[in-house]
Write a protein that holds these residues in place. Structure first.
Motif, PDB file in Angstrom:
ATOM      1  N   SER A 179       2.821  26.703 112.709  1.00 53.79           N
ATOM      2  CA  SER A 179       1.695  25.897 113.510  1.00 53.79           C
ATOM      3  C   SER A 179       0.214  26.186 112.817  1.00 53.79           C
ATOM      4  O   SER A 179      -0.647  25.428 112.461  1.00 53.79           O
ATOM      5  CB  SER A 179       1.535  26.242 114.958  1.00 53.79           C
ATOM      6  OG  SER A 179       0.376  25.645 115.464  1.00 53.79           O
ATOM      7  N   THR A 180      -0.045  27.525 112.299  1.00 52.95           N
ATOM      8  CA  THR A 180      -1.262  28.146 111.906  1.00 52.95           C
ATOM      9  C   THR A 180      -1.270  27.512 110.288  1.00 52.95           C
ATOM     10  O   THR A 180      -2.383  27.208 110.163  1.00 52.95           O
ATOM     11  CB  THR A 180      -1.008  29.633 111.650  1.00 52.95           C
ATOM     12  OG1 THR A 180      -1.142  30.251 113.227  1.00 52.95           O
ATOM     13  CG2 THR A 180      -2.452  30.150 111.132  1.00 52.95           C
TER      14      THR A 180
ATOM     15  N   VAL B  19      -2.372  23.923 111.123  1.00 63.15           N
ATOM     16  CA  VAL B  19      -3.997  24.022 111.374  1.00 63.15           C
ATOM     17  C   VAL B  19      -4.789  24.099 110.220  1.00 63.15           C
ATOM     18  O   VAL B  19      -5.774  23.504 109.864  1.00 63.15           O
ATOM     19  CB  VAL B  19      -4.132  24.957 112.408  1.00 63.15           C
ATOM     20  CG1 VAL B  19      -5.653  24.971 112.782  1.00 63.15           C
ATOM     21  CG2 VAL B  19      -3.489  24.555 113.884  1.00 63.15           C
TER      22      VAL B  19
ATOM     23  N   SER C 205      -3.037  22.220 116.194  1.00 61.65           N
ATOM     24  CA  SER C 205      -2.694  23.478 116.934  1.00 61.65           C
ATOM     25  C   SER C 205      -1.842  23.227 117.997  1.00 61.65           C
ATOM     26  O   SER C 205      -0.654  23.894 118.218  1.00 61.65           O
ATOM     27  CB  SER C 205      -3.788  24.247 117.088  1.00 61.65           C
ATOM     28  OG  SER C 205      -3.633  25.509 117.705  1.00 61.65           O
TER      29      SER C 205
ATOM     30  N   SER D 275      -5.013  29.011 119.092  1.00 59.06           N
ATOM     31  CA  SER D 275      -5.951  29.001 118.310  1.00 59.06           C
ATOM     32  C   SER D 275      -7.603  29.088 118.611  1.00 59.06           C
ATOM     33  O   SER D 275      -8.263  29.559 117.940  1.00 59.06           O
ATOM     34  CB  SER D 275      -6.006  27.660 117.473  1.00 59.06           C
ATOM     35  OG  SER D 275      -5.378  27.640 116.348  1.00 59.06           O
TER      36      SER D 275
ATOM     37  N   THR E 160      -1.691  35.139 116.173  1.00 62.65           N
ATOM     38  CA  THR E 160      -2.158  34.064 115.131  1.00 62.65           C
ATOM     39  C   THR E 160      -3.367  34.608 114.364  1.00 62.65           C
ATOM     40  O   THR E 160      -3.503  34.224 113.303  1.00 62.65           O
ATOM     41  CB  THR E 160      -2.883  33.109 116.311  1.00 62.65           C
ATOM     42  OG1 THR E 160      -1.646  32.790 117.284  1.00 62.65           O
ATOM     43  CG2 THR E 160      -3.254  31.861 115.587  1.00 62.65           C
TER      44      THR E 160
ATOM     45  N   SER F  27      -8.260  28.062 112.749  1.00 60.26           N
ATOM     46  CA  SER F  27      -6.946  28.682 112.927  1.00 60.26           C
ATOM     47  C   SER F  27      -6.959  29.968 113.599  1.00 60.26           C
ATOM     48  O   SER F  27      -6.193  30.460 114.245  1.00 60.26           O
ATOM     49  CB  SER F  27      -6.232  28.401 111.739  1.00 60.26           C
ATOM     50  OG  SER F  27      -7.114  29.435 110.688  1.00 60.26           O
TER      51      SER F  27
END
Lengths: 123, 224
Positions: free
Chosen positions: A99-100, A103, B100, B125, B152, B182
């Motif tokens: 996901s990162t 993004v 995200s 995020s 993250t 991010s």
């Protein structure tokens, strides 16, 4: 020595702004974090020339420069979630990695593409 | 007293890790990765509980907020760059924030992670306090969100430079948005390693991401 004292005083000023922001958030039941309120207040004060940028500059530089240090205890806190890490840690990590990446590419490439078209200005 | 020891210990290990990173600037040697690993090892060896550790080191956590507020100064100094690139920055952040949430939820479903974990991962995020607030409102577990948000930040910090290199992201503004959207505050610290403009754009991107996640997440979650 004088510079060190100045930096320390400015850091204390930022801590003060943070405390005031937290009080405002609690008192007004705002759905946003104290840091965002704090940024808004500080930015407004600078913009309205109530305070000069030199009054906060060296403290701001130190706080931002050492920001990583302030995250260390929160990361160490992961040891409190041993069973979660053992059970789903791998899948959670894979989800976060994929996901990162998505993004980052999405955000970065969109801005780069738009910037090129509008002749992005960087000072 | 023991808390104070761990506070000093954390600062010392961080200082050492930072010096090492300055001499050998490899991504896997980033202080945000090396320091916690060493500290966890020390805690495990010493048989110390996290609460004991945090009783002293927690003071460092309290400085996250003043440090975030300090970004207002950077923001003020780079206002012109931000104004001139406002459309690009907003577009990038909106895309990033939505991607995200959607990818987190879809992948969690794919891997069969339960609803509670899925909802906890969705807002990760955003910056930690916002992520926790959103998580609570959509039915997630705040503590899982806090940990996921930290991971993250850490992963963003480690992977970001590779993506910047491989996909040839040369503009400071694009790099700033990439890191700020991010990886919140951790991303900002990385963006600052490139240049001041990247750093302040990352600050803006982090704030926008927080607002968008706050506004969009509950609505988006009912769709996917």
């Amino acid at each position: 020595m004088k510079k060190l004292l100045k930096t320390i005083l400015q850091i204390i000023a930022f801590i003060g702004i943070a405390q005031i922001s937290d009080v405002i958030v609690q008192w007004a039941h705002l759905p946003i974090s104290g840091s965002i309120v704090g940024i808004a207040i500080t930015f407004a004060l600078l913009q309205l020339k109530v305070i000069r940028v030199e009054w906060l500059e060296s403290g701001s530089k130190w706080l931002i420069g050492e920001m990583l240090l302030f995250f260390i205890p929160a990361i160490v806190g992961i040891i409190n979630y041993r069973s979660l890490v053992l059970h789903s840690g791998l899948w959670i990590t894979i989800t976060i990695i994929c996901s990162t990446i998505a993004v980052m590419l999405c955000a970065g490439l969109v801005v780069q593409r738009l910037g090129r078209r509008n002749k992005e200005v960087v000072s | 007293m023991e808390g104070l020891f761990w506070l000093v210990c954390t600062i010392a290990v961080y200082w050492g890790a930072k010096r090492l990173y300055r001499r050998v600037p490899k991504v896997y040697l980033t202080p945000l990765l090396v320091t916690p690993v060493l500290i966890i090892a020390l805690i495990e060896i010493g048989g110390v509980s996290f609460d004991t550790y945090d009783s002293g080191s927690g003071y460092l956590t309290k400085l996250v907020e003043p440090a975030t507020i300090a970004l207002a100064v950077t923001l003020y100094k780079h206002l012109d760059v931000l104004k001139k690139n406002a459309v690009a920055i907003c577009s990038g952040v909106i895309c990033g924030a939505v991607v995200s949430i959607v990818t987190s939820v879809e992948m969690s479903h794919l891997f069969g992670l339960g609803t509670a974990i899925t909802d906890s991962l969705a807002p990760r995020s955003a910056t930690t306090p916002i992520a926790i607030a959103v998580s609570r409102s959509i039915g997630g577990v705040p503590t899982i969100t806090a940990v996921a948000t930290m991971i993250t930040g850490l992963l963003g910090l480690v992977m970001g430079p590779y993506l910047v290199k491989w996909f040839n992201i040369r503009s400071s503004v694009a790099r700033g948005v990439l890191f700020g959207t991010s990886a919140h505050s951790a991303g900002i610290s990385k963006a600052l390693e490139y240049d001041a403009v990247s750093g302040s754009v990352a600050g803006i991107a982090m704030m926008l991401t927080a607002f968008i996640t706050l506004a969009v997440a509950p609505w988006l979650m009912s769709w996917i």
